[in-house]
Design an enzyme around this catalytic site. Structure first.
Site, short mmCIF file in Angstrom:
data_model
loop_
_atom_site.label_atom_id
_atom_site.label_comp_id
_atom_site.label_asym_id
_atom_site.label_seq_id
_atom_site.Cartn_x
_atom_site.Cartn_y
_atom_site.Cartn_z
N GLU A 33 0.82 -1.21 0.00
CA GLU A 33 0.00 0.00 0.00
C GLU A 33 0.86 1.26 0.00
O GLU A 33 0.55 2.24 -0.68
CB GLU A 33 -0.94 0.01 1.22
CG GLU A 33 -1.96 -1.13 1.24
CD GLU A 33 -3.03 -0.98 0.19
OE1 GLU A 33 -3.04 0.04 -0.53
OE2 GLU A 33 -3.87 -1.90 0.06
N ASP A 80 -4.39 -9.65 -8.60
CA ASP A 80 -4.79 -8.74 -9.66
C ASP A 80 -3.68 -7.91 -10.29
O ASP A 80 -3.37 -8.01 -11.47
CB ASP A 80 -5.92 -7.83 -9.16
CG ASP A 80 -5.62 -7.19 -7.80
OD1 ASP A 80 -4.54 -7.43 -7.24
OD2 ASP A 80 -6.48 -6.43 -7.30
N GLU A 96 -18.55 -6.11 -2.54
CA GLU A 96 -17.18 -6.60 -2.42
C GLU A 96 -17.02 -8.00 -2.98
O GLU A 96 -15.97 -8.36 -3.50
CB GLU A 96 -16.73 -6.57 -0.96
CG GLU A 96 -16.20 -5.23 -0.49
CD GLU A 96 -14.87 -4.85 -1.12
OE1 GLU A 96 -13.82 -4.97 -0.46
OE2 GLU A 96 -14.87 -4.42 -2.30
N GLU A 151 -12.28 0.50 -9.62
CA GLU A 151 -11.86 -0.38 -10.70
C GLU A 151 -12.86 -0.44 -11.85
O GLU A 151 -12.47 -0.51 -13.03
CB GLU A 151 -11.59 -1.80 -10.15
CG GLU A 151 -10.29 -1.95 -9.39
CD GLU A 151 -10.38 -1.41 -7.98
OE1 GLU A 151 -9.34 -1.24 -7.33
OE2 GLU A 151 -11.52 -1.14 -7.51
N THR A 194 -1.27 1.12 -10.85
CA THR A 194 -2.50 0.48 -10.35
C THR A 194 -3.30 1.43 -9.46
O THR A 194 -4.48 1.22 -9.23
CB THR A 194 -2.16 -0.81 -9.58
OG1 THR A 194 -3.35 -1.57 -9.37
CG2 THR A 194 -1.51 -0.51 -8.24
#
Length: 896
Positions: free
Chosen positions: A93, A240, A334, A352, A438
């Protein structure tokens, strides 16, 4: 303008009520400071007391043409932000949000400085902060594998007495594989190569550890040994952005090896995970087996990545499916199931789906995606907007809120929504000169030629040769991306319009036509047979194509543009919807556990257990513990779809038949009418096996099946061939159909157990005693010849009927008992061979032990000759089975 107003509402409330805290709490109008609020677990690892939201939003301000606010924000970051805090943060993160935010801010800052109006004072301060942070993350890479620890202390690093971290052993694939863009950009900006080198080493290690047969990677990996900890694989949470960064690393850095790796993985994804329009997780060792029946919302990025790759059709399909879920729940939950019910109800305002919408609009120019964007904006304003910002949804079903507004909402959501609607003149720079990380931070493409790290291509790694034209080395592939058809995207979306609501469109004109003397009504899903040539011709006319999958199933895909007419396309759409409903209905029916087919005749005696698929009709073997026992017979015709022509051979036997040509229930009725006591359907798909395919469950024909009273089981091709081979070699083969494998004591209860399965060591030690015991048992064996012959000399009675064993509780199944060819363990059978000899012929049956064998009864010696002649092939067969069992046990252990 609406997007700008929404951004101002979120950003101004953060600056007013939360800054310098990491995030805004929009319901209570205050900042979230780690340690001062109740812990939320791993979610809080993104917070490091470094004004996270402001750093994450820097380049968004420039994209939205708010250059004055950007200049003020950069000054605040330089003045206020401290990166030397004694706090444990997530490496992943912190990299994508903070390091990426600083680099994105630096990228647009130098661009504005070059234009000459803003940021003239700027002297690379954000880059200096990025380099400082990069060095603080490097201690996490101090592992033998090169994979980073998942967390690091900004002040004390890893494994320091005061670090409070460094004891972890696992990390997610995305956590270790989503570093190369930021770290390589940091190296290229600063000329310090160590960052790019560390990120490359981590990527190389993951690539080397991929599952070689499937080319998939798992979700979590041991950072010290490289062993996969979680062996399920998908394109959502945990994996991902690993795939995303392989492709984007090729775009940014120009290294062909990254594209080769991505293409190899992408081929595996489309082969195993992609089940259009769904993307379902599978096991990396058994990729034909789904690992779960739900999808998480993070996979919504994947259509956007497919656009960048150039594979537009599946991108449109998956995006449309996700949009239908959003229209049903207002937001993307989710997690949601394959029949689109809510699995996890939260929605933290993830961006996304907006990202994929933007990329699809850029690729197709279809105004439909502008309407999708408007829907997102309306839902955010209607359901998520609160006086102090935008609040995450605690439950999309009830509309309840959660007191959080994550930094990625400002970093990504408004960036993609603004770019979706913005014209070229609305931008103060060319967005095509940058690549998105991302976290949607901007890195300039000119980095590919700046301060290149000298690295040789990995020539030791072989890449899979892919002959798919989709893998042309253009990025994106313009031949697929732009088919020069304005209706292209719509024709792909149309069959999926009602996939969630399951409301079939009604073609009145066709119905009216069918009521008259015109053409026949269209084919219904419940009547469809994949082996019927007439049905296949009708499908072709409706624009429906049929794809045979490796596990024996068939997949139907409709392309409306390929239909013979608009009415035929409408019929095809209705047919597909009916098929979806029929499939969903079958999935909702109770899933039955696997059943067992146990070969009990000579020379197997219950050692061989085959995993069988159950039927949703006929005798329920779980309620008949004794099962059904009998000799097997092949029916004529072999498909069992018409009246049986050899009923005398089938009567009181268990019928063997081939899959295909008609419904399973029809086969059952035909053999039951011929007098069969049970049925085994053998898959006609060559090479199919329960080792690799999911459990197959035979469904009814949509009608009442109460008239079917015999048990029906399904065997895949590999397991079915074991029985067919046994018939060819031994003529008469007796099997037991049951819910679980029985131990041999239960199978032969009330019968004389043949000496072939008595422990040979006991026989050798007590030869004299055994001889006298055999003499004393002679009268018993003569009084009951049928039992002895049934168990030990079935080859002499090819026409003999089987007996039902006495009742008894079945022994618990060992893991091996669920394999394709399992051998019950010695602990399950007190009369079985010693553990070291389990599954192999007894020494008493070999030529060198023929002398003691002569002392047995006449019935046993009469079967000795053919048994001796079969010893070698049986040893070979059983050795193969044991190898299968060991492999199966390993896979079962992996799954656990």
């Amino acid at each position: 303008n609406q997007v700008l107003e929404m951004f101002d509402h979120a950003y101004s409330n953060y600056m007013e009520h939360a800054y310098p805290a990491d995030e805004l709490m929009p319901l209570t109008c205050r900042g979230r400071v780690r340690g001062q609020e109740p812990s939320r677990g791993d979610v809080d690892d993104a917070l490091g007391k470094f004004s996270l939201t402001l750093i994450d939003t820097l380049d968004t301000l420039v994209v939205l043409n708010k250059t004055k606010e950007f200049e003020e924000a950069v000054k605040k970051v330089i003045k206020d932000v401290n990166l030397d805090n004694d706090i444990v943060v997530s490496v992943f993160e912190t990299n994508i949000r903070v390091l990426g935010g600083l680099l994105g801010g630096h990228s647009v800052a130098i661009m504005l400085k070059e234009k000459g109006e803003y940021m003239q004072w700027y002297n690379g301060e954000l880059l200096h902060m990025a380099k400082e942070l990069g060095y603080k993350l490097l201690p996490a890479f101090n592992t033998t594998s090169g994979l980073p620890y998942p967390r690091v202390n900004l002040k004390f690093g890893v494994r320091h007495p005061e670090a409070r971290t460094g004891t972890e052993t696992d990390t997610c694939t995305a956590c270790a594989g989503t570093l190369i863009l930021e770290f390589a950009a940091l190296s290229r900006f600063t000329g310090t190569s160590i960052f790019e080198e560390y990120a490359r080493k981590a990527l190389d290690f993951i690539w080397e550890k991929r599952q070689r047969s499937s080319n998939l990677v798992g979700v979590t990996i041991n950072i010290h040994t490289g062993d996969w900890v979680r062996k399920d694989s998908g394109v959502g949470a945990g994996i991902d952005s690993y795939y995303e960064y392989l492709l984007k690393a090729y775009v940014l850095l120009g290294d062909d090896s990254f594209l080769e790796r991505f293409n190899t993985h992408y081929d595996a994804i489309m082969r195993y995970i992609s089940q259009p329009p769904l993307l379902l997780d599978v096991h990396i060792h058994k990729p034909m087996l789904n690992a779960r029946t739900w999808m998480d919302s993070l996979l919504a990025f994947f259509p956007g990545l497919q656009v960048l790759k150039g594979d537009i059709r599946p991108a449109i399909e998956t995006h449309e499916m996700l949009y239908q879920v959003i229209k049903k729940h207002n937001f993307l939950p989710e997690a949601f199931t394959t029949d689109f019910r809510v699995h996890w109800a939260q929605h933290p305002l993830r961006p996304e789906f907006a990202e994929s919408t933007y990329f699809l609009y850029k690729a197709t120019g279809d105004p439909y995606y502008l309407e999708v964007g408007k829907t997102l904006i309306e839902n955010l304003n209607k359901y998520a907007r609160v006086p102090c910002g935008f609040a995450a949804m605690k439950d999309v079903r009830t509309g309840s809120h959660e007191d959080r507004m994550d930094s990625f909402f400002l970093a990504e959501m408004f960036k993609y929504l603004y770019l979706l609607f913005a014209d070229k003149e609305d931008m103060i720079f060319d967005i095509e000169d940058y690549i998105f990380t991302t976290e949607a931070h901007l890195l300039p493409l000119w980095l590919s030629t700046t301060n290149q790290t000298i690295s040789k291509k990995n020539t030791s790694t072989e890449y899979t040769e892919l002959d798919d034209s989709n893998f042309d080395w253009t990025c994106p592939n313009t031949q697929i991306l732009f088919p020069n058809d304005p209706m292209f995207a719509q024709s792909i979306r149309e069959p999926l319009k009602n996939v969630v609501d399951k409301s079939c469109p009604r073609g009145i004109s066709r119905v009216e036509e069918s009521l008259g003397s015109g053409p026949k009504p269209p084919l219904r899903a419940r009547d469809f047979m994949a082996s019927n040539p007439e049905h296949l011709e009708i499908l072709k006319k409706m624009g429906v194509s049929l794809i045979h999958l490796k596990d024996g199933r068939v997949q139907l895909v409709q392309h409306a543009v390929q239909a013979a007419s608009s009415l035929d396309a409408e019929d095809g759409l209705r047919f597909m919807q009916e098929m979806i409903e029929l499939s969903s209905q079958q999935q909702k029916e109770q899933q039955l556990p696997p059943r067992a087919v146990q070969i009990v005749s000579h020379p197997f005696f219950g050692r061989v257990v085959l995993t069988a698929g159950p039927a949703q009709f006929g005798m329920d073997l779980s309620k008949h513990k004794a099962g059904t026992r009998g000799f097997v017979a092949t029916i004529k015709p072999y498909n069992g779809c018409s009246e049986i022509t050899n009923p005398e051979a089938v009567k009181e036997k268990i019928a063997l038949m081939q899959r295909g040509q008609c419904m399973f229930a029809e086969k059952a009725r035909n053999i039951q009418k011929a007098g069969a006591i049970g049925g085994i359907v053998i898959d006609d798909n060559e090479g199919s096996s329960s080792d690799t395919a999911p459990l197959f469950q035979m469904a009814g024909d949509g009608k009442n099946t109460d008239d079917i009273t015999i048990p029906m089981l399904f065997l895949f091709n590999k397991e079915g061939n074991i029985i067919l081979d046994a018939i060819r070699e031994y003529e008469a083969v007796e099997v037991l159909l049951s819910d679980k494998a029985k131990d041999r004591a239960t199978i032969f209860k009330g019968k004389m157990i043949p000496n072939y399965i008595i422990d040979s060591n006991l026989e050798m030690e007590n030869m004299d005693q055994k001889s006298s015991e055999n003499d004393s048992h002679q009268p018993n064996s003569k009084e009951a010849p049928s039992e002895s012959q049934d168990a030990g000399a079935v080859s002499e009675e090819p026409e003999g009927g089987g007996e039902s064993p006495a009742g008894g509780d079945p022994a618990p199944l060992s893991p091996a008992s669920t394999g394709s060819a399992a051998v019950p363990g010695a602990e399950e059978d007190p009369h079985g061979p010693a553990p070291a000899q389990a599954g192999a012929p007894e020494p008493a049956c070999t030529p060198e032990h023929s002398q003691p064998q002569e002392q047995n009864t006449h019935t046993e010696s009469s079967s000795k000759a053919p048994w001796d002649s079969k010893v070698q092939p049986m040893e070979s067969i059983l050795a193969d089975w044991n190898e299968d069992i060991e492999a199966f046990e390993m896979m079962e252990k992996d799954e656990l």
